[in-house]
Design a protein around this motif. Structure first.
Motif, PDB file in Angstrom:
ATOM      1  N   HIS B 116       7.920  23.202  13.270  1.00  0.00           N
ATOM      2  CA  HIS B 116       8.362  24.542  13.537  1.00  0.00           C
ATOM      3  C   HIS B 116       8.506  24.558  15.010  1.00  0.00           C
ATOM      4  O   HIS B 116       8.748  25.630  15.625  1.00  0.00           O
ATOM      5  CB  HIS B 116       7.014  25.431  13.263  1.00  0.00           C
ATOM      6  N   LEU B 117       8.722  23.295  15.675  1.00  0.00           N
ATOM      7  CA  LEU B 117       8.789  23.259  17.198  1.00  0.00           C
ATOM      8  C   LEU B 117       9.978  22.527  17.373  1.00  0.00           C
ATOM      9  O   LEU B 117      10.373  21.689  16.753  1.00  0.00           O
ATOM     10  CB  LEU B 117       7.580  22.609  17.959  1.00  0.00           C
ATOM     11  N   THR B 118      10.800  23.113  18.658  1.00  0.00           N
ATOM     12  CA  THR B 118      11.945  22.443  18.794  1.00  0.00           C
ATOM     13  C   THR B 118      11.506  21.186  19.586  1.00  0.00           C
ATOM     14  O   THR B 118      10.330  20.704  19.878  1.00  0.00           O
ATOM     15  CB  THR B 118      12.748  23.206  20.088  1.00  0.00           C
ATOM     16  N   VAL B 119      12.568  20.323  19.933  1.00  0.00           N
ATOM     17  CA  VAL B 119      12.439  19.095  20.417  1.00  0.00           C
ATOM     18  C   VAL B 119      11.585  19.109  21.481  1.00  0.00           C
ATOM     19  O   VAL B 119      10.358  18.313  21.890  1.00  0.00           O
ATOM     20  CB  VAL B 119      13.817  18.224  20.529  1.00  0.00           C
ATOM     21  N   LEU B 120      11.827  19.762  22.449  1.00  0.00           N
ATOM     22  CA  LEU B 120      11.268  19.929  23.912  1.00  0.00           C
ATOM     23  C   LEU B 120       9.824  20.395  23.733  1.00  0.00           C
ATOM     24  O   LEU B 120       8.944  19.879  24.116  1.00  0.00           O
ATOM     25  CB  LEU B 120      11.956  20.725  24.534  1.00  0.00           C
ATOM     26  N   ALA B 145       8.859  17.074  30.101  1.00  0.00           N
ATOM     27  CA  ALA B 145       9.521  16.678  28.700  1.00  0.00           C
ATOM     28  C   ALA B 145      10.821  16.537  28.807  1.00  0.00           C
ATOM     29  O   ALA B 145      11.319  15.537  28.312  1.00  0.00           O
ATOM     30  CB  ALA B 145       9.288  18.037  27.880  1.00  0.00           C
ATOM     31  N   LEU B 146      11.659  17.070  29.461  1.00  0.00           N
ATOM     32  CA  LEU B 146      13.124  16.937  29.793  1.00  0.00           C
ATOM     33  C   LEU B 146      13.602  15.183  30.150  1.00  0.00           C
ATOM     34  O   LEU B 146      14.208  14.741  29.797  1.00  0.00           O
ATOM     35  CB  LEU B 146      13.761  17.927  30.787  1.00  0.00           C
ATOM     36  N   GLU B 147      12.413  14.875  31.271  1.00  0.00           N
ATOM     37  CA  GLU B 147      12.541  13.394  31.997  1.00  0.00           C
ATOM     38  C   GLU B 147      12.199  12.579  30.683  1.00  0.00           C
ATOM     39  O   GLU B 147      12.828  11.600  30.669  1.00  0.00           O
ATOM     40  CB  GLU B 147      11.263  13.409  32.859  1.00  0.00           C
ATOM     41  N   GLN B 153      16.709   8.618  25.730  1.00  0.00           N
ATOM     42  CA  GLN B 153      17.973   8.777  25.587  1.00  0.00           C
ATOM     43  C   GLN B 153      18.622   9.943  24.506  1.00  0.00           C
ATOM     44  O   GLN B 153      19.331   9.634  23.714  1.00  0.00           O
ATOM     45  CB  GLN B 153      18.745   7.468  25.060  1.00  0.00           C
ATOM     46  N   LEU B 154      17.868  11.039  24.743  1.00  0.00           N
ATOM     47  CA  LEU B 154      18.235  12.299  23.687  1.00  0.00           C
ATOM     48  C   LEU B 154      18.274  13.352  24.481  1.00  0.00           C
ATOM     49  O   LEU B 154      18.464  14.463  24.116  1.00  0.00           O
ATOM     50  CB  LEU B 154      17.074  12.404  22.949  1.00  0.00           C
ATOM     51  N   SER B 155      18.884  13.302  25.881  1.00  0.00           N
ATOM     52  CA  SER B 155      19.090  14.476  26.557  1.00  0.00           C
ATOM     53  C   SER B 155      20.173  15.224  25.830  1.00  0.00           C
ATOM     54  O   SER B 155      21.197  14.760  25.345  1.00  0.00           O
ATOM     55  CB  SER B 155      19.636  13.812  27.854  1.00  0.00           C
ATOM     56  N   GLY B 156      19.892  16.528  26.083  1.00  0.00           N
ATOM     57  CA  GLY B 156      20.947  17.571  25.446  1.00  0.00           C
ATOM     58  C   GLY B 156      20.656  18.046  23.787  1.00  0.00           C
ATOM     59  O   GLY B 156      21.000  19.128  23.560  1.00  0.00           O
ATOM     60  N   GLY B 167      16.799  10.150  11.424  1.00  0.00           N
ATOM     61  CA  GLY B 167      15.826   9.433  11.630  1.00  0.00           C
ATOM     62  C   GLY B 167      15.499   8.606  12.787  1.00  0.00           C
ATOM     63  O   GLY B 167      14.418   8.703  13.294  1.00  0.00           O
ATOM     64  N   GLY B 168      16.458   8.144  13.275  1.00  0.00           N
ATOM     65  CA  GLY B 168      16.138   7.258  14.495  1.00  0.00           C
ATOM     66  C   GLY B 168      15.808   8.148  15.685  1.00  0.00           C
ATOM     67  O   GLY B 168      14.982   8.043  16.642  1.00  0.00           O
ATOM     68  N   GLN B 169      16.595   9.207  15.560  1.00  0.00           N
ATOM     69  CA  GLN B 169      16.288  10.439  16.815  1.00  0.00           C
ATOM     70  C   GLN B 169      14.905  10.985  16.573  1.00  0.00           C
ATOM     71  O   GLN B 169      14.298  11.086  17.666  1.00  0.00           O
ATOM     72  CB  GLN B 169      17.318  11.487  16.739  1.00  0.00           C
TER      73      GLN B 169
END
Lengths: 294, 380
Positions: B116-120, B145-147, B153-156, B167-169
């Protein structure tokens, strides 16, 4: 992907639908049966309630629902639901948490016990409380000597309502929690979250839709319960009459318009809860889908 | 160590918050497991396991399912409690610490992201749930978290939900989330188990990079020997709740100390033989191979299918009749029926070698291990 690569898929799909789809007459018959059934058993009675309620005109309708006893019944019904539903949310959360996330002896017994109110007639549920707390009941003399009245008063009605409605929340939550497993909670704990924080930030958000459905169902039943409440309430007008009981009294006194007017309020409550449920589903469709798919 | 230098380059001291929090990268702990026993009811899952893990080491717990490797990892994490034994982090009794106090970074096979939470928000979770006194500001949490998102390697992708990732992400996000709490130890439970082969290969390389950059003491569980050999500084081979062998990838591959380790790691072929008069006997002919200190009696000869050389019917070689030929990449796999018992063994030969079915081929293993048959005592 090229068109050539898609083409075989399309063919196999249309062929698949031929295999899985019934012929037209069969479809028409099945749909007709379903629609007729719905109209006959659900829509028609619902419409009848509102038609009957307004038969004597809007003036009579307003008079019927603003009459003192009716207002008292509405107040009592809302009060009982306001106590019983939160109580069952707490109980349902605790019980489903225990059942879904832990292994212990007697788990299946607890699981079965939760269903007990479904299998017992509501009238008997009411009688149990009369036998326990009534004047002739086990605790009757003690309660009387201390001036506590449970039967034929608000506490009895609340107890009976809680008993009858307690499976609703737990039954919605157990499968939802079981499906989610315990890994997210373990991850939260390892990240330093306390037990409470884990519950409020991880467990609860994951089950919120199941919880909402449970609450909606529980609330509908709490407001509409007749049998158990009828036994413990004593039908004292303006005091221990809930809306369903009030409808029955009015009906028995041949005040049909008034009976249907109050009944229409109950029906309206049901419709409102349905609308809320659909609205929420529509508003949060993305999140619901996301939490299911993951 | 190179890793430490890299680490400082990637994490300037100012970016890692209040000094009272222990950063795994700056201060990795050594982990010591002493005689840990775990029984579930009457079923023993671990029979007295002891293990020393040095700080900054990348250790693989390798074994088939039911070998107790996951149980050991959960005990290290604090999610399970041993029936007996001790677990020390830097000499401190870790069993007295709760899961929360242990400050370990956990990564699961099925990611266990908060859906239920975003990646960040997933990555920042560990910082957000800290007690008020130790919690960084909102801005600070977001910045870190952004750092980390950049590190994996998932910026954006910070606004995505887990269900919108591959899955890998997802597994990279799970790593970032575990790294965010600056764990003392990283514990990975089959981290690549749910991914397909290509992604798995990429993530392995990526994990090595991350480990070299951050220098965390890392323990990962796997049943994939290839993964363990490729990634780990040391491999702990487990079977039926016991440690069979601990060693570098070279040691466990080249000098497996038991038939189990030999056959579990890498490919192997087995030939029943007999040791007598200081020689290895196959049926009635002696093999031209050194016996070492193997006692007399029946034994099993283990060899690697690729580690053989074909010889011209020289005496003392192993010879067999070709029963199956299969092309396997640049090589040809050959099934031979050897000896009077027609034991089937598999060897790999160059693809350009001309071979026919029913032909007799003689070969000599370049390396092999001999285990007395009685060396594997029956276990309860």
């Amino acid at each position: 992907m090229t068109d050539a690569a898609i083409a075989p898929l399309l063919v196999s799909e249309s062929r698949g639908s031929l295999v899985t789809t019934e012929k037209l007459p069969v479809r028409v018959i099945l749909i007709t049966v379903a629609v007729v059934f719905l109209v006959l058993f659900l829509l028609l009675p619902l419409a009848a309630v509102f038609v009957e309620a307004f038969r004597a005109g809007i003036g009579a309708y307003v008079a019927a629902i603003t009459e003192l006893d009716a207002l008292a019944a509405i107040r009592l019904t809302l009060l009982v639901a306001a106590i019983a539903v939160p109580a069952n949310i707490v109980f349902g959360l605790a019980a489903s948490w225990v059942i879904a996330k832990f292994e212990f002896k007697g788990k299946s017994v607890l699981n079965t016990l939760i269903d007990l109110p479904f299998s017992v007639s509501p009238v008997i549920s009411g009688l149990i409380y009369v036998l326990l707390f009534g004047a002739q009941g086990y605790f009757g003399p003690y309660l009387q000597s201390h001036g506590i009245q449970i039967i034929f008063a608000l506490p009895g009605i609340v107890l009976a309502t809680i008993f009858v409605t307690f499976p609703f929340v737990a039954r919605e939550l157990v499968p939802s929690m079981q499906e989610q497993g315990t890994q997210e909670e373990e991850a939260a704990l390892s990240l330093g979250a306390s037990g409470w924080k884990t519950f409020f930030k991880v467990t609860l958000p994951n089950i919120r839709w199941a919880l909402l459905y449970g609450v909606v169902l529980c609330n509908a039943r709490a407001m509409g319960e007749f049998g158990a409440v009828s036994v413990v309430s004593g039908h004292i007008r303006g005091k221990t009459n809930t809306m369903p009981l009030h409808v029955e009294i009015l009906y028995n006194e041949y005040s049909f318009a008034a009976a249907f007017a109050v009944a229409s309020l109950l029906a309206l409550l049901a419709l409102i809860t349905l609308v809320i449920k659909i609205g929420l589903e529509w508003r949060y469709a993305d999140q619901i889908a996301a939490s299911r798919r993951h | 160590m190179d890793a430490r230098v890299l680490n400082e380059v990637n994490y300037p001291a100012t970016s890692w918050g209040p000094p009272q929090t222990v950063s795994g990268g700056d201060n990795p702990v050594d982990v010591s497991v002493e005689n840990v026993v775990r029984t579930f009811g009457v079923t023993p899952a671990l029979h007295g396991v002891s293990l020393e893990i040095e700080s900054g080491e990348l250790v693989a717990l390798l074994g088939p399912s039911g070998s107790g490797k996951t149980t050991l990892l959960r005990i290290l994490a604090g999610l399970d409690i041993p029936t007996a034994g001790r677990v020390l982090f830097d000499g401190e009794d870790a069993l007295k610490l709760t899961v929360q106090q242990r400050n370990v970074g956990l990564v699961f096979q099925n990611y266990a992201l908060f859906r239920h939470l975003t990646v960040l928000d997933n990555i920042g979770f560990g910082l957000r749930v800290r007690p008020w006194s130790r919690r960084p500001s909102r801005k600070e949490i977001r910045r870190r978290a952004l750092e980390l998102l950049d590190l994996v390697q998932l910026s954006g992708l910070e606004k995505r939900y887990p269900s919108q990732l591959s899955g890998g992400q997802r597994q990279r996000v799970a790593f970032a989330r575990a790294l965010a709490i600056e764990p003392r130890v990283l514990l990975l439970d089959e981290p690549f188990g749910a991914l397909d082969a290509k992604v798995r290969r990429d993530l392995r390389r990526w994990l090595l990079e991350i480990h070299n950059k951050t220098g965390h003491t890392t323990v990962f569980v796997t049943h994939d020997q290839e993964e363990a050999l490729e990634l780990a500084d040391r491999v702990v081979v487990m079977s039926e709740g016991r440690i069979e062998q601990i060693g570098t990838p070279d040691q466990v591959y080249d000098a497996p100390n038991s038939p189990f380790v030999f056959s579990f790691i890498g490919e192997s072929s087995v030939l029943p033989v007999r040791v007598e008069q200081g020689k290895i006997w196959l049926d009635e002919s002696p093999l031209d191979l050194p016996v070492g200190d193997t006692p007399n009696g029946p034994a099993k000869l283990f060899l690697r299918p690729h580690d053989v050389e074909v010889v011209d019917h020289a005496p003392g070689a192993i010879s067999g009749v070709v029963s199956v030929l299969r092309r396997h990449a640049g090589l040809r796999r050959v099934d031979l029926e050897v000896g009077a018992e027609r034991n089937r063994i598999e060897i790999e030969l160059p693809a350009d070698l001309s071979l026919n079915l029913a032909r007799t081929v003689a070969f000599r293993p370049r390396r092999f291990r001999l285990y007395p048959v009685a060396s594997q005592p029956p276990r309860s």
